[in-house]
Write an enzyme that holds these catalytic residues in place. Structure first.
Site, PDB file in Angstrom:
ATOM      1  N   CYS A 179      26.954  22.185  52.274  1.00  0.00           N
ATOM      2  CA  CYS A 179      26.305  21.042  51.616  1.00  0.00           C
ATOM      3  C   CYS A 179      26.428  19.785  52.487  1.00  0.00           C
ATOM      4  O   CYS A 179      25.898  19.758  53.594  1.00  0.00           O
ATOM      5  CB  CYS A 179      26.862  20.844  50.209  1.00  0.00           C
ATOM      6  N   HIS A 234      25.411  25.881  48.114  1.00  0.00           N
ATOM      7  CA  HIS A 234      26.834  26.137  47.880  1.00  0.00           C
ATOM      8  C   HIS A 234      27.078  27.633  47.714  1.00  0.00           C
ATOM      9  O   HIS A 234      26.815  28.179  46.636  1.00  0.00           O
ATOM     10  CB  HIS A 234      27.305  25.416  46.611  1.00  0.00           C
ATOM     11  N   GLU A 264      29.851  29.065  47.260  1.00  0.00           N
ATOM     12  CA  GLU A 264      30.897  29.237  46.246  1.00  0.00           C
ATOM     13  C   GLU A 264      30.370  29.070  44.822  1.00  0.00           C
ATOM     14  O   GLU A 264      31.089  29.362  43.857  1.00  0.00           O
ATOM     15  CB  GLU A 264      32.053  28.268  46.500  1.00  0.00           C
TER      16      GLU A 264
END
Length: 204
Positions: free
Chosen positions: A79, A185, A187
């Site tokens: 990001c 992202h 994650e």
């Protein structure tokens, strides 16, 4: 061991939890010796470019990061962490970046052909531009999670995937040698994101 750089900006808990889930050893750290002793580095980031760069600069870790990149260690920016990898950003002025991937960061809004909301937030599919070791477990078309109002431009030679939004192809990921960046992202991108993190963790 993957060193997740802690410089006061980033979604560290989710990232650490994801790495743990795939069985990758990691440490959230601002310790220079730990970073130098790692097998790979992740540079996370959320917020404003200039503020994040200043915090990274104040941490004293920019020279360490440059040294490790020059030594060939895999580095992944996520990001805002990806945006910091480029030459400069035009977020509220013009600001110098790390210059590890040629290109610049510009606002999304002026380029939109369709009237869609900014920030670009939510799930969008990946369109691969060229092979990348980061995507060795993916087939293309998988969805990942974005939250951003700026994107990398003038970096066509280094773009590995794009995502269509508002009639334009946003840079979803880029890489140069051992330096990788994802605007999305991993994650927060479910099973697809975990596959990307696994691929990164396996790089030597």
């Amino acid at each position: 061991m993957i060193a997740v750089i802690d410089y006061g900006v980033g979604n560290l808990f989710s990232l650490s939890a994801s790495l743990k889930y795939i069985g990758a050893e990691s440490a959230v750290t601002s310790d220079e010796s730990v970073i130098r002793g790692s097998s790979a580095i992740i540079l996370p980031g959320v917020g404003a470019f200039a503020d994040a760069y200043k915090k990274l600069e104040n941490s004293g870790l920019i020279p360490v990061l440059r040294t490790e990149v020059a030594a060939g260690k895999p580095v992944l920016g996520i990001c805002l962490g990806m945006q910091l990898l480029f030459d400069r950003s035009f977020e509220y002025g013009e600001h110098e970046g790390l210059g590890l991937i040629p290109g610049e960061v510009r606002p999304i809004a002026p380029d939109l052909k369709d009237r869609l909301k900014v920030p670009h937030m939510g799930w969008n599919s990946l369109d691969f531009c060229r092979p990348s070791p980061l995507y060795k477990y993916l087939n293309g078309g998988e969805y990942v999670y974005f939250v951003h109002s700026y994107y990398a431009k003038n970096c066509e030679d280094f773009v590995t995937a794009t995502s269509s939004y508002g009639g334009i192809d946003l840079t979803a990921s880029a890489e140069r040698g051992n330096v990788f960046g994802t605007q999305f992202h991993p994650e927060k991108s479910g099973a697809t994101g975990l596959k990307i993190l696994r691929a990164f963790s396996e790089m030597k």
